[in-house]
Structures are given as C-alpha cells and as structure tokens.
Design a protein around this motif. Structure first.
Motif, PDB file in Angstrom:
ATOM      1  N   GLY A 408       0.832  -1.197   0.000  1.00 31.90           N
ATOM      2  CA  GLY A 408       0.000   0.000   0.000  1.00 31.90           C
ATOM      3  C   GLY A 408       0.867   1.246   0.000  1.00 31.90           C
ATOM      4  O   GLY A 408       2.039   1.210  -0.394  1.00 31.90           O
ATOM      5  N   PRO A 409       0.328   2.373   0.460  1.00 29.64           N
ATOM      6  CA  PRO A 409       1.096   3.618   0.463  1.00 29.64           C
ATOM      7  C   PRO A 409       2.336   3.546   1.354  1.00 29.64           C
ATOM      8  O   PRO A 409       2.356   2.847   2.375  1.00 29.64           O
ATOM      9  CB  PRO A 409       0.103   4.651   1.005  1.00 29.64           C
ATOM     10  CG  PRO A 409      -1.241   4.064   0.763  1.00 29.64           C
ATOM     11  CD  PRO A 409      -1.070   2.583   0.891  1.00 29.64           C
ATOM     12  N   LEU A 410       3.349   4.291   0.959  1.00 21.92           N
ATOM     13  CA  LEU A 410       4.513   4.494   1.810  1.00 21.92           C
ATOM     14  C   LEU A 410       4.133   5.500   2.890  1.00 21.92           C
ATOM     15  O   LEU A 410       3.418   6.476   2.622  1.00 21.92           O
ATOM     16  CB  LEU A 410       5.676   5.034   0.979  1.00 21.92           C
ATOM     17  CG  LEU A 410       7.065   5.004   1.620  1.00 21.92           C
ATOM     18  CD1 LEU A 410       7.560   3.569   1.719  1.00 21.92           C
ATOM     19  CD2 LEU A 410       8.043   5.855   0.811  1.00 21.92           C
ATOM     20  N   VAL A 411       4.603   5.266   4.114  1.00 18.51           N
ATOM     21  CA  VAL A 411       4.319   6.159   5.235  1.00 18.51           C
ATOM     22  C   VAL A 411       5.650   6.654   5.799  1.00 18.51           C
ATOM     23  O   VAL A 411       6.476   5.847   6.233  1.00 18.51           O
ATOM     24  CB  VAL A 411       3.510   5.454   6.339  1.00 18.51           C
ATOM     25  CG1 VAL A 411       3.222   6.422   7.487  1.00 18.51           C
ATOM     26  CG2 VAL A 411       2.208   4.884   5.783  1.00 18.51           C
ATOM     27  N   ILE A 412       5.865   7.965   5.772  1.00 13.54           N
ATOM     28  CA  ILE A 412       7.082   8.556   6.340  1.00 13.54           C
ATOM     29  C   ILE A 412       6.699   9.292   7.617  1.00 13.54           C
ATOM     30  O   ILE A 412       5.840  10.181   7.597  1.00 13.54           O
ATOM     31  CB  ILE A 412       7.760   9.522   5.352  1.00 13.54           C
ATOM     32  CG1 ILE A 412       8.172   8.785   4.078  1.00 13.54           C
ATOM     33  CG2 ILE A 412       8.979  10.173   5.999  1.00 13.54           C
ATOM     34  CD1 ILE A 412       8.824   9.677   3.031  1.00 13.54           C
ATOM     35  N   ASP A 413       7.323   8.920   8.718  1.00 16.87           N
ATOM     36  CA  ASP A 413       7.067   9.569  10.002  1.00 16.87           C
ATOM     37  C   ASP A 413       7.988  10.780  10.121  1.00 16.87           C
ATOM     38  O   ASP A 413       9.166  10.660  10.452  1.00 16.87           O
ATOM     39  CB  ASP A 413       7.316   8.589  11.148  1.00 16.87           C
ATOM     40  CG  ASP A 413       6.871   9.147  12.495  1.00 16.87           C
ATOM     41  OD1 ASP A 413       6.646  10.373  12.588  1.00 16.87           O
ATOM     42  OD2 ASP A 413       6.759   8.357  13.455  1.00 16.87           O
ATOM     43  N   ALA A 414       7.440  11.956   9.837  1.00 17.31           N
ATOM     44  CA  ALA A 414       8.230  13.191   9.839  1.00 17.31           C
ATOM     45  C   ALA A 414       7.884  14.077  11.028  1.00 17.31           C
ATOM     46  O   ALA A 414       7.976  15.303  10.947  1.00 17.31           O
ATOM     47  CB  ALA A 414       8.017  13.946   8.529  1.00 17.31           C
ATOM     48  N   ARG A 415       7.505  13.450  12.129  1.00 20.70           N
ATOM     49  CA  ARG A 415       7.292  14.228  13.349  1.00 20.70           C
ATOM     50  C   ARG A 415       8.635  14.561  13.993  1.00 20.70           C
ATOM     51  O   ARG A 415       9.629  13.867  13.787  1.00 20.70           O
ATOM     52  CB  ARG A 415       6.433  13.428  14.338  1.00 20.70           C
ATOM     53  CG  ARG A 415       5.004  13.217  13.888  1.00 20.70           C
ATOM     54  CD  ARG A 415       4.247  12.306  14.831  1.00 20.70           C
ATOM     55  NE  ARG A 415       4.677  10.912  14.722  1.00 20.70           N
ATOM     56  CZ  ARG A 415       4.165   9.915  15.435  1.00 20.70           C
ATOM     57  NH1 ARG A 415       3.220  10.174  16.336  1.00 20.70           N
ATOM     58  NH2 ARG A 415       4.594   8.676  15.265  1.00 20.70           N
TER      59      ARG A 415
END
Length: 448
Positions: A408-415
């Motif tokens: 599925g979609p790529l998820v980047i944690d940019a917090r």
C-alpha cells in the motif's frame, strides 16, 4: 586544500585569543589532512582566511574532483593566480584575504564546539571538535569582516547551491556514466533530498519493466564525494519523460510517485553515515539512506483531491492534501519508535480495506496545515525530520529475502523526535537590534 569550515572564535572552554574551535563536517578534506598529520605524529598547520575575493569563497565550497586543487580553481575563476606568501613560521598567508589566522591542530586535542544555527534550519548542538592553537592574526588595511545569516532555506547556501549547479551541472554526468542530471533540493536542506535522472540502457532489446541501470547509478551517487551525503535519493529514467525538469520539485515527485513500485523499488542502506548537521539519525554522522528508483509508464493516477469516503482512525483524522498523490496526516506527538510502530499498525489495520490507490505517499507530521501549505514546507518537514531506516513505514509492509517493501502507500514519520536538534526560530528582539544597526548614524547605515 581550501575548504569552507565553521570556526568558533570564543566561548565554551576556549582560551580567549589563544584558541579557536574548528568544526569538521564529514567528507571534508581537512579530516584527511589531519589523519595524515596524526599518523606522522605532527600538528596540522592551518591558515584561516576571512574575506577576500569572491572567487576564493566559491572555490572553497566547490565539490571539485579529487586531485584538482581549490587554489587552482580560484585562480581560474578570478582570472589571476591565487596570491599568497609564507610567513616566518612557514604558514600560508593569502595576500588578498581581509584577515588571516594561523595556528596548529594537535593530534586528538578537542574541546566542546557549538551550538550554532545551520543551513538545514536547525541548531547544530555541542560536540567535541578539534581546537586550533592560534599563532598569529593578520589583517589588511581597511579590512572588512564578512558575515551571513543562516537558517531554514532559502538562506546562505541557496545562492552558493544555485551557482554550483550552474557551473558543475554539465560536468557531474561526465563523472558518473548514465547520469544526465542531479539536483540537491535546497528547500529540503540540500543533503537530505537528492533528485537524479539517469538512463536505462542495459536491455534495449526488450521492454524495460524494472530499474536496472538506475540502481548502478544510484550506488555510484552514494559513493561520490559530497553526493554521498544524500539521505533520500529519488532517481528516474530520462526515457520516460525527456522533458522532465529536475528543478521542479512537485512535478518530479509526482513523476516518481506515479511510477514507483513500493514492493520492489526501495533500496536501503542502514547504519551508515549522513551529514554531520543532520540530527534525524542515531547519532552524530550516523543514520541511513534510501534510494527510490522508478521506471516505466505510470502505474497509477494520482488523486488531485481526497475522496469523501476515505476515513482515517483517531487520532489521525486531520489530513491535508499536499499535492496530487501526497497526503499530510497530523499525528500525536512522537513518543518512541516502539509507540510509532503501534501507531503504524493501527493505521495498517484501519486503512487496509480502503482504496488508497491514488495516494501512494502518506506523511505523518506535527502540523498538517503547515506541512501542506507549500511544497517548500512539505520537503523541509518530510526530509529533515525522518531517518529512512527508522521512520519509513508502509501499509501492507513485508520483508522478503531481506528486502523490505509495502503493498500500500509508503508512510514517512516526519514528526519531531526527542533526539532532534531544535529548529531555528526568528527572535524579534535580535531582529530589532540588527535593524537599529542600519539606522542613520549607526555602523551599517546604507548597507542593510
């Protein structure tokens, strides 16, 4: 060697007027020279040039091929030889610099250096760096001490970067076979995000279904001088769109996202080196990289708006579309990587049954409205606040024969993370003090 380095003139534990701090970024020539001096058991002799002709400053920041001296390049650029002499102690003194500070760096002698604001838009923190014992200070008549302002791009590096691209843009492809263009994205802090366009020529006798030569080029980029500092490398094939503009950030990203296959096209390097000024990794100079290669015709249509029926679970309901195919998802403050894994698992469960085909990239952030307000905000937040090995996730992720991918979609944690350096923020009181320097009768009247 002529290079651009940060020099701390006072504060911390430095002896006033006797010691200064030298900040070595990784992959800089001074480290190689000091290693040789250490092996020989002798101090490294250093001359600090301040000011002088612009050609000297530009030569110091140029990513020149190994073996081409910066002094020669400065002479070519300035249309005259680099003028210098040796003083009684044998130090090199630029005849055109406004100030020259000479001194020695002794093996393994360090002191705390920093903190300083830097061009990624964050502070670089206090770390032990080499200390230089000052021998002499020279200045010319009417000397001018130049200064600059650093902070989130566009700032000091923007002009340098544009000029370097203009001068070297056609030369770099000659250094790497198959490479046609490369662009370090200034809005993302330069080194965190690199775009590249290459060729796919390995199998001209059949339709190209997957990246091949692009991966060879990507590995070459990761091993090439300062290009090796890239953290995210996005590379595509020129054959798919010869008119693609590598400097059009949103168009380039959409070209990539329409073609990338996240089950196959992500290639990580973990436990490796990253830019000294990038605090998204596991420690000073330590982090990871990922090459994302895309080739072939579009495999999906990127959604220009979010479908009304798409539902995100609590506490991820606040979302903003950044550009077609990219969604900023506001998330709770980052707690730990273990907690982040649980949050990703929640998203995976809740989104698994929904149609996300037109949203290949989800970015977890602290403020979705800010992140989606402009492309500059988006790339700055996404690529300066994430470490690929720790912060890249995916819906329907899997590991197969040591290869990580997602269906599925790529998820980047940019917090923002607890170990990140604080962002540079404008201080109104300091701005008022600087403004007063430009008033009539003040030292910078008519200049600022």
């Amino acid at each position: 060697n002529l290079g651009m380095y940060r020099v701390q003139l006072g504060g911390n534990d430095y002896k006033p007027d006797r010691e200064v701090g030298l900040h070595y970024q990784i992959h800089r020539g001074i480290g190689v020279h000091q290693a040789k001096a250490n092996q020989a058991g002798v101090p490294l002799r250093v001359s600090i040039f301040v000011g002088g002709p612009p050609a000297h400053t530009l030569a110091a920041v140029m990513p020149l091929p190994e073996g081409l001296p910066e002094l020669v390049f400065a002479g070519v650029l300035g249309n005259r030889a680099f003028r210098y002499f040796r003083d009684e102690e044998g130090f090199c003194v630029s005849a055109d610099a406004d100030f020259v500070i000479t001194g020695t760096v002794h093996p393994h002698e360090v002191k705390p250096e920093g903190p300083f604001g830097d061009h990624l838009g964050y502070y670089s923190l206090v770390h032990p760096f080499p200390v230089m014992r000052v021998h002499r200070v020279y200045h010319r008549q009417g000397a001018i001490w130049p200064f600059t302002v650093v902070g989130r791009p566009p700032q000091e590096d923007t002009g340098f970067g544009a000029l370097i691209h203009e001068i070297t843009g056609s030369a770099i492809p000659n250094e790497i076979p198959g490479l046609h263009a490369v662009h370090a994205v200034d809005a993302a802090g330069v080194h965190p995000l690199l775009f590249a366009i290459g060729s796919e020529r390995y199998t001209p006798f059949q339709r190209n279904e997957r990246p091949q030569e692009l991966l060879t080029i990507a590995n070459h980029i990761f091993g090439k001088n300062q290009l090796s500092l890239a953290k995210y490398l996005c590379i595509c094939a020129r054959e798919d769109d010869p008119a693609l503009d590598i400097h059009a950030v949103d168009a380039f990203l959409q070209h990539m996202l329409a073609r990338v296959d996240f089950t196959r096209d992500l290639h990580f390097q973990t436990n490796t080196t990253i830019d000294t000024l990038d605090y998204s990794g596991m420690g000073l100079n330590a982090g990871s990289k990922v090459a994302i290669a895309a080739v072939g015709p579009p495999r999906r249509a990127l959604w220009p708006e979010v479908p009304g029926g798409l539902r995100f679970p609590q506490p991820f309901e606040r979302t903003r579309l950044v550009m077609p195919g990219v969604l900023a998802v506001e998330a709770p403050p980052f707690g730990s990587h273990d907690q982040a894994e649980r949050e990703i698992a929640l998203l995976d469960r809740e989104l698994a049954g929904q149609d996300l085909s037109g949203l290949p990239l989800l970015v977890l952030c602290d403020d979705a409205a800010f992140s989606a307000e402009s492309v500059h905000n988006f790339v700055w937040v996404t690529f300066t606040r994430s470490n690929p090995s720790h912060d890249v996730h995916g819906i329907g992720s899997f590991i197969e024969h040591k290869h990580w991918g997602c269906r599925g979609p790529l998820v980047i944690d940019a917090r923002r993370k607890p170990h990140h350096a604080p962002p540079l923020e404008r201080d109104p009181a300091v701005e008022r003090r600087v403004d007063r320097l430009g008033e009539r009768g003040a030292s910078l009247h008519g200049i600022i």
